[in-house]
Design a protein around this motif. Structure first.
Motif, PDB file in Angstrom:
ATOM      1  N   LYS A  58       0.847  -1.192   0.000  1.00  0.00           N
ATOM      2  CA  LYS A  58       0.000   0.000   0.000  1.00  0.00           C
ATOM      3  C   LYS A  58       0.886   1.247   0.000  1.00  0.00           C
ATOM      4  O   LYS A  58       1.775   1.396   0.829  1.00  0.00           O
ATOM      5  CB  LYS A  58      -0.909   0.008   1.234  1.00  0.00           C
ATOM      6  CG  LYS A  58      -1.860   1.180   1.247  1.00  0.00           C
ATOM      7  CD  LYS A  58      -2.878   1.082   2.365  1.00  0.00           C
ATOM      8  CE  LYS A  58      -3.849   2.222   2.244  1.00  0.00           C
ATOM      9  NZ  LYS A  58      -5.041   2.023   3.013  1.00  0.00           N
ATOM     10  N   LYS A  59       0.632   2.118  -0.973  1.00  0.00           N
ATOM     11  CA  LYS A  59       1.407   3.355  -1.093  1.00  0.00           C
ATOM     12  C   LYS A  59       0.616   4.494  -0.438  1.00  0.00           C
ATOM     13  O   LYS A  59      -0.600   4.554  -0.539  1.00  0.00           O
ATOM     14  CB  LYS A  59       1.684   3.657  -2.556  1.00  0.00           C
ATOM     15  CG  LYS A  59       2.567   2.585  -3.202  1.00  0.00           C
ATOM     16  CD  LYS A  59       2.897   2.933  -4.632  1.00  0.00           C
ATOM     17  CE  LYS A  59       3.624   1.842  -5.359  1.00  0.00           C
ATOM     18  NZ  LYS A  59       4.795   1.295  -4.780  1.00  0.00           N
ATOM     19  N   PHE A  60       1.341   5.382   0.221  1.00  0.00           N
ATOM     20  CA  PHE A  60       0.707   6.511   0.910  1.00  0.00           C
ATOM     21  C   PHE A  60       1.735   7.618   1.069  1.00  0.00           C
ATOM     22  O   PHE A  60       2.926   7.413   0.848  1.00  0.00           O
ATOM     23  CB  PHE A  60       0.143   6.073   2.269  1.00  0.00           C
ATOM     24  CG  PHE A  60       1.193   5.624   3.255  1.00  0.00           C
ATOM     25  CD1 PHE A  60       1.630   6.475   4.263  1.00  0.00           C
ATOM     26  CD2 PHE A  60       1.742   4.350   3.182  1.00  0.00           C
ATOM     27  CE1 PHE A  60       2.593   6.070   5.165  1.00  0.00           C
ATOM     28  CE2 PHE A  60       2.711   3.930   4.090  1.00  0.00           C
ATOM     29  CZ  PHE A  60       3.135   4.791   5.076  1.00  0.00           C
ATOM     30  N   LYS A  61       1.264   8.787   1.443  1.00  0.00           N
ATOM     31  CA  LYS A  61       2.152   9.919   1.709  1.00  0.00           C
ATOM     32  C   LYS A  61       2.170  10.152   3.219  1.00  0.00           C
ATOM     33  O   LYS A  61       1.148  10.047   3.881  1.00  0.00           O
ATOM     34  CB  LYS A  61       1.660  11.167   0.992  1.00  0.00           C
ATOM     35  CG  LYS A  61       1.809  11.087  -0.522  1.00  0.00           C
ATOM     36  CD  LYS A  61       1.520  12.419  -1.169  1.00  0.00           C
ATOM     37  CE  LYS A  61       1.668  12.370  -2.657  1.00  0.00           C
ATOM     38  NZ  LYS A  61       3.018  12.117  -3.130  1.00  0.00           N
ATOM     39  N   ALA A  62       3.361  10.449   3.724  1.00  0.00           N
ATOM     40  CA  ALA A  62       3.503  10.694   5.163  1.00  0.00           C
ATOM     41  C   ALA A  62       4.677  11.627   5.396  1.00  0.00           C
ATOM     42  O   ALA A  62       5.577  11.734   4.562  1.00  0.00           O
ATOM     43  CB  ALA A  62       3.713   9.381   5.909  1.00  0.00           C
ATOM     44  N   THR A  63       4.652  12.273   6.547  1.00  0.00           N
ATOM     45  CA  THR A  63       5.748  13.133   6.962  1.00  0.00           C
ATOM     46  C   THR A  63       6.328  12.572   8.245  1.00  0.00           C
ATOM     47  O   THR A  63       5.620  12.443   9.245  1.00  0.00           O
ATOM     48  CB  THR A  63       5.261  14.583   7.184  1.00  0.00           C
ATOM     49  OG1 THR A  63       4.666  15.047   5.977  1.00  0.00           O
ATOM     50  CG2 THR A  63       6.407  15.498   7.582  1.00  0.00           C
ATOM     51  N   VAL A  64       7.600  12.205   8.202  1.00  0.00           N
ATOM     52  CA  VAL A  64       8.281  11.696   9.390  1.00  0.00           C
ATOM     53  C   VAL A  64       8.791  12.897  10.188  1.00  0.00           C
ATOM     54  O   VAL A  64       9.399  13.805   9.630  1.00  0.00           O
ATOM     55  CB  VAL A  64       9.447  10.767   9.002  1.00  0.00           C
ATOM     56  CG1 VAL A  64      10.167  10.263  10.252  1.00  0.00           C
ATOM     57  CG2 VAL A  64       8.949   9.592   8.158  1.00  0.00           C
ATOM     58  N   GLN A  65       8.507  12.874  11.479  1.00  0.00           N
ATOM     59  CA  GLN A  65       8.951  13.941  12.379  1.00  0.00           C
ATOM     60  C   GLN A  65      10.016  13.400  13.325  1.00  0.00           C
ATOM     61  O   GLN A  65      10.056  12.205  13.610  1.00  0.00           O
ATOM     62  CB  GLN A  65       7.771  14.471  13.201  1.00  0.00           C
ATOM     63  CG  GLN A  65       6.636  15.044  12.385  1.00  0.00           C
ATOM     64  CD  GLN A  65       7.011  16.306  11.630  1.00  0.00           C
ATOM     65  OE1 GLN A  65       7.973  16.995  11.953  1.00  0.00           O
ATOM     66  NE2 GLN A  65       6.237  16.622  10.595  1.00  0.00           N
ATOM     67  N   MET A  66      10.867  14.290  13.809  1.00  0.00           N
ATOM     68  CA  MET A  66      11.849  13.938  14.834  1.00  0.00           C
ATOM     69  C   MET A  66      11.474  14.727  16.072  1.00  0.00           C
ATOM     70  O   MET A  66      11.421  15.959  16.039  1.00  0.00           O
ATOM     71  CB  MET A  66      13.261  14.298  14.383  1.00  0.00           C
ATOM     72  CG  MET A  66      14.340  14.036  15.421  1.00  0.00           C
ATOM     73  SD  MET A  66      14.867  12.333  15.561  1.00  0.00           S
ATOM     74  CE  MET A  66      15.993  12.207  14.178  1.00  0.00           C
TER      75      MET A  66
END
Length: 127
Positions: free
Chosen positions: A78-86
Motif C-alpha cells: 500500500k502506497k501513501f504519503k507521510a511526513t516523518v517527524q523527529m
C-alpha cells in the motif's frame, strides 16, 4: 544518536494482536512470528533510507527527509504519503492504520507501533 546501521530483531511483544488488528492472515502471522527482521538504515543528516528485509527475500524501502512529505509503502504494497517527524530523538510517522515511533536507547533500536489500544514493540540489536 544515529539510527544508521543494520539491526536484527531481538525481541517483540504484541506481534499477534497487532497483526490481527491490521487484518494480516493467520498463516502469514504464523510464518513471521519468529522471523528475525533485518532493518537497514542509512542516515545523512535529516535524509534517511529505511529498508526492512522480510522472509522470502521480500523487502520494503522508504526514503524520507525529516519534516518533509514523502511517498511511502507498507509491506503489503500500500502506497501513501507521510511526513516523518523527529521529536526528542524519536522518529514518528503515521501509517494508514497505525502510528509508529523509532528510537535508539541503550544501543538498541526500539520500534513501537500503535493501532488503537494494540501495541507492537520490537527491540533490535545492531549487527
Amino acid at each position: 544518536m544515529s539510527f544508521a546501521g543494520r539491526w536484527e530483531t531481538e525481541t517483540q511483544e504484541g506481534y499477534d494482536a497487532f497483526c490481527k488488528v491490521l487484518g494480516i492472515p493467520d498463516d502469514v502471522i504464523e510464518r513471521g512470528r519468529d522471523y528475525k527482521l533485518i532493518t537497514e538504515v542509512t542516515q545523512d543528516g535529516k535524509d534517511f533510507t529505511w529498508t526492512l528485509l522480510y522472509p522470502a527475500n521480500a523487502k520494503v524501502t522508504n526514503k524520507f527527509t525529516i519534516g518533509k512529505e514523502a511517498d511511502m509503502e507498507t509491506i503489503g504494497g500500500k502506497k501513501f504519503k507521510a511526513t516523518v517527524q523527529m521529536e526528542g530523538g524519536k522518529l514518528s510517522v503515521t501509517f494508514p492504520n497505525y502510528h509508529h515511533t523509532s528510537e535508539i536507547s541503550g544501543g538498541k533500536l526500539i520500534e513501537t507501533s500503535k493501532a488503537g489500544s494494540v501495541v507492537l514493540k520490537r527491540i533490535s540489536k545492531k549487527i
